[in-house]
Design a protein around this motif. Structure first.
Motif: not given
Length: 133
Positions: A60-69
C-alpha cells in the motif's frame, strides 16, 4: 529453455478426494513426471498447501498489509507447479498435455517461460540437478 507449468484446479473439489483418489492421481502424475525426469529435464515439482494456509502481503502507500488466504478470489486456485527444461513451447505443451490426461476433472495449466534476473548464478542444468537430489 526452462518453463514453469502452473497447475490450477478447484481446491474445494480436490480437497474432497478420498486418500485413495488423491494417491491414484499422484501416482498417474508421477508416471508422467518420470519420463521427463528420466531425460534429466524435470526440475522442482511443488504441490502447495491449501489456500487456507496462505497469507498475502499487499503493498500500500503506507505499511504493507497482511491478509489471510490468497489475494485473488477465483473459482480455480494455484495448487502447484513444475519446472521443466524443454526445447520449445511445443515440447512444454506436449508434457503438459500428458499431465492433464493424468489429472482427472477440470482445471487448467499455465505454461510460462522462465527468465533469471539479478545476480542469480543458478543455471538451468544446476536447477535441474538440485531438484534431482
Amino acid at each position: 529453455m526452462l518453463y514453469a507449468i502452473l497447475c490450477y484446479n478447484e481446491e474445494n473439489v480436490v480437497a474432497t478426494w478420498t486418500q485413495e483418489e488423491d494417491d491414484a492421481c499422484m501416482a498417474r502424475l508421477m508416471d508422467v513426471q518420470s519420463g521427463m525426469a528420466g531425460k534429466g529435464k524435470l526440475g522442482p515439482v511443488v504441490r502447495l498447501w491449501n489456500t487456507d494456509e496462505a497469507k498475502t502481503l499487499k503493498k500500500t502507500n503506507g505499511d504493507p498489509v497482511v491478509f489471510d488466504g490468497p489475494f485473488a478470489e477465483t473459482k480455480e486456485q494455484f495448487l502447484g507447479f513444475y519446472v521443466a527444461d524443454c526445447a520449445d513451447m511445443d515440447e512444454a505443451l506436449e508434457f503438459t498435455r500428458e499431465l492433464a490426461k493424468a489429472n482427472p476433472g477440470t482445471g487448467s495449466y499455465e505454461i510460462r517461460p522462465l527468465r533469471f534476473f539479478g545476480d542469480n548464478k543458478l543455471k538451468s542444468t544446476e536447477l535441474l540437478s538440485v531438484a534431482a537430489e
